[in-house]
Structure formats: structure tokens, C-alpha cells
Design an enzyme around this catalytic site. Structure first.
Site, PDB file in Angstrom:
ATOM      1  N   VAL A  13       0.799  -1.104  -0.158  1.00 49.65           N
ATOM      2  CA  VAL A  13      -0.128  -0.079   0.207  1.00 49.65           C
ATOM      3  C   VAL A  13       0.834   1.361   0.032  1.00 49.65           C
ATOM      4  CG1 VAL A  13      -1.806   1.229   1.141  1.00 49.65           C
ATOM      5  CG2 VAL A  13      -1.716  -1.356   1.175  1.00 49.65           C
ATOM      6  N   ASP A 128       5.088  -3.565  10.716  1.00 51.03           N
ATOM      7  CA  ASP A 128       3.870  -2.796  10.517  1.00 51.03           C
ATOM      8  C   ASP A 128       3.169  -2.879  11.749  1.00 51.03           C
ATOM      9  OD1 ASP A 128       4.116  -5.751  10.658  1.00 51.03           O
ATOM     10  OD2 ASP A 128       2.303  -5.966   9.375  1.00 51.03           O
ATOM     11  N   ARG A 129       3.323  -3.700  12.721  1.00 48.98           N
ATOM     12  CA  ARG A 129       2.753  -4.065  13.725  1.00 48.98           C
ATOM     13  C   ARG A 129       2.990  -2.720  14.766  1.00 48.98           C
ATOM     14  NH1 ARG A 129       3.601  -9.838  16.463  1.00 48.98           N
ATOM     15  NH2 ARG A 129       1.688  -9.310  17.611  1.00 48.98           N
ATOM     16  N   THR A 151      -2.453 -10.774   5.343  1.00 45.56           N
ATOM     17  CA  THR A 151      -2.014 -12.293   5.045  1.00 45.56           C
ATOM     18  C   THR A 151      -2.297 -12.974   6.493  1.00 45.56           C
ATOM     19  OG1 THR A 151      -0.451 -11.379   3.347  1.00 45.56           O
ATOM     20  CG2 THR A 151      -0.462 -13.659   4.007  1.00 45.56           C
TER      21      THR A 151
END
Length: 297
Positions: A13, A128-129, A151
Site C-alpha cells: 500500500v 507494520d505492527r 495475510t
């Protein structure tokens, strides 16, 4: 402008932020050390993550996306990347330098996030977390839980003090569906969607009911346990590709924030770039690519 990339195992993204206004480094309006705050998301795209694509293939793809929205690559003064696909990191770094004339900031150990990480090994936490957690605490406060439908589906917990506590990782709904279809000879693939009734009257609706309501039960079951540990005042935020689909049926999810990760990347980038770097971006961009300042701690 600021280019942010969230590189996942299935999708990447991209987002472009533009300055909404200029404020001082301290956050107050004034004339000294003025720096742009990239608060306005002017474009975003979702593309497939393809580990075998070359630098030029990604470069052409990104430039074409910019052209579709009438954006100029030369207007990008900073780039920040969150990646869970290490083999792509060097490729994307070259894309940024070759096509945008900027060195990217990767979310990695040593980057200033403003959030203590209470994990046995902080380096194990996916970028990302942490990005999601920073954005959620900034926007919604704590305690909070972020459910990212990617995912894998991740549940990340942030304390009332803004500390990353850890969370849960489970197979994403897409992985679960793939496993079902690969192991059953007579069941065909179906779109993952909310069926009209829980009781399916044919194979397609039965599969959709099992995937949707079965996975929703998993999500709400885990959230019930996590909220019990964090406290009843916990805010639950959903993000990721299927956040709107699953968030609308959950008993615990109160916010669906499609651009949470992009916002988190913007926030972390601003925390790692000094007022001096901002000034140099505005006055000497043609001589020194702004991205060269991004590795400073």
C-alpha cells in the site's frame, strides 16, 4: 510531499501526504524553524507485492500511479517504508533513489517511534505492527487493540501509557480459505463476503457462511480475552484489506481505520526528521536529496 509504503506479504500500500500547513518544530505557529507537517493524504494505492520484480519494473509502476493522480515524482521530499518482506528492501531502496532521488527511511530497530516495546525480543516485532500501534495510540489513545486483517491477522495491544505490550498472530482469512479449497476436491473457490443468512442453502452460501462467521467468531473470541486483560475501556481498531468486511460484524471492533498504517508511517517519519532537515528540504532540495537526512537518529 511525503511518500509512505507499507510492504506486506500479499499487497503493498502506497500513500502520498502533502503539508496541510506549516508549524514550528515545537508544534506552535511561528516564524522560527518552520517545518511542514504532512497531514493531508492526497493519494493512495494498493498493488500486489511481487518479490521477483526488478527495480525498473517497480519504478515504472510507481511512476505510472503518480501520473494517474497528476502527481510529480520530483515533489517527493521524503520516503518512509515499513516492510515485512526483507528480500524486497534493497530493490525498493534503489527504486527510491533512482526514481525519486531520495534515500528512504526504513522502520527498523533503532528508529525513534516514541513507543516503548515490551516484547522479549523487540527486534522480532513486525514493523507494520509497531507502525499500527503508534498510529492507534496517537489517534485513539490507550489502552487499545489493533486488529490488522492482512495475510496474517494480528492483534496488537497498547497500554494506557502508550506501551506496546505484544499480541496475537493467527492465519488470515484468505490463508484459511486457500487451505480449505486446496484440500477439498469438490469445493470451489468463492468470494469472501457476508452471506444473507447463517444457514447456507447451497454450497457457495454455506462456504461463505463458514468463512465469514467462523472467522468472525475467532476474532471476537480473541478480542474478548484481550479486552478482559487490558480493561473494559479498551478501544478496538481494525485496519487492513478486510477490515471493513469483518469490522462491521464484530461485537468488539469500534473503529475501522483503512489508512491507519499510512498514518503511522507519517507519524514515525516526522519523529525521525529534524527541523534542520525540513529546512534543508525546502531550500536545497535540488542540491541535497531530502532522503539523505532520514537515517539520522
Amino acid at each position: 510531499m511525503l511518500l509512505v509504503l507499507d510492504v506486506g506479504n500479499t499487497n503493498t500500500v502506497l500513500g502520498v501526504f502533502a503539508p496541510a500547513k506549516k508549524v514550528t518544530a515545537s508544534g506552535d505557529h511561528g516564524n522560527e524553524a518552520e517545518s511542514p507537517r504532512y497531514q493531508l493524504l492526497v493519494a493512495n494505492w494498493r498493488v500486489a507485492t511481487v518479490a521477483t520484480q526488478t527495480v525498473d519494473e517497480y519504478g515504472v509502476l510507481f511512476r505510472n500511479l503518480f501520473a494517474m493522480d497528476n502527481l510529480e515524482a520530483k515533489e517527493i521530499h521524503g520516503i518512509v517504508i515499513s516492510s515485512v518482506v526483507p528480500p524486497l528492501d534493497s530493490t525498493l531502496a534503489q527504486v527510491c533513489e533512482r526514481y525519486f532521488n531520495a534515500k528512504p527511511l526504513f522502520i527498523e530497530p533503532g528508529i525513534k517511534t516514541g513507543m516503548p516495546v515490551h516484547y522479549d525480543n523487540p527486534a522480532e516485532v513486525g514493523a507494520d505492527r509497531i507502525v499500527n500501534s503508534v498510529a492507534a495510540f496517537e489517534k485513539y489513545g490507550g489502552p487499545c487493540i489493533i486488529v490488522d486483517f492482512g495475510t496474517a491477522t494480528t492483534f496488537d495491544c497498547v497500554s494506557a501509557k502508550g506501551e506496546y505490550m505484544g499480541g496475537v498472530i493467527c492465519p488470515g482469512i484468505g490463508i484459511s480459505a486457500d487451505a480449505l479449497f486446496e484440500r477439498t476436491a469438490r469445493l470451489t473457490r468463492v468470494d469472501i463476503r457476508k452471506p444473507a443468512h447463517v444457514i447456507g442453502s447451497n454450497t457457495v452460501s454455506s462456504l461463505q457462511s463458514g468463512l465469514y462467521y467462523g472467522y468472525l467468531g475467532l476474532v471476537d473470541g480473541l478480542l474478548e480475552l484481550l479486552v478482559a486483560e487490558l480493561g473494559s475501556e479498551t478501544t478496538v481498531i481494525a485496519t487492513g484489506g478486510l477490515a471493513s468486511l469483518m469490522g462491521g460484524g464484530s461485537k468488539h471492533i469500534k473503529q475501522v481505520d483503512e489508512f491507519l498504517t499510512l498514518e503511522g508511517l507519517r507519524i514515525i517519519w516526522e519523529r525521525n526528521v529534524t527541523a534542520k532537515a525540513f529546512r534543508e528540504t525546502g531550500t536545497a532540495a535540488s542540491k541535497v536529496p531530502a532522503g539523505n537526512k532520514l537515517r539520522s537518529r
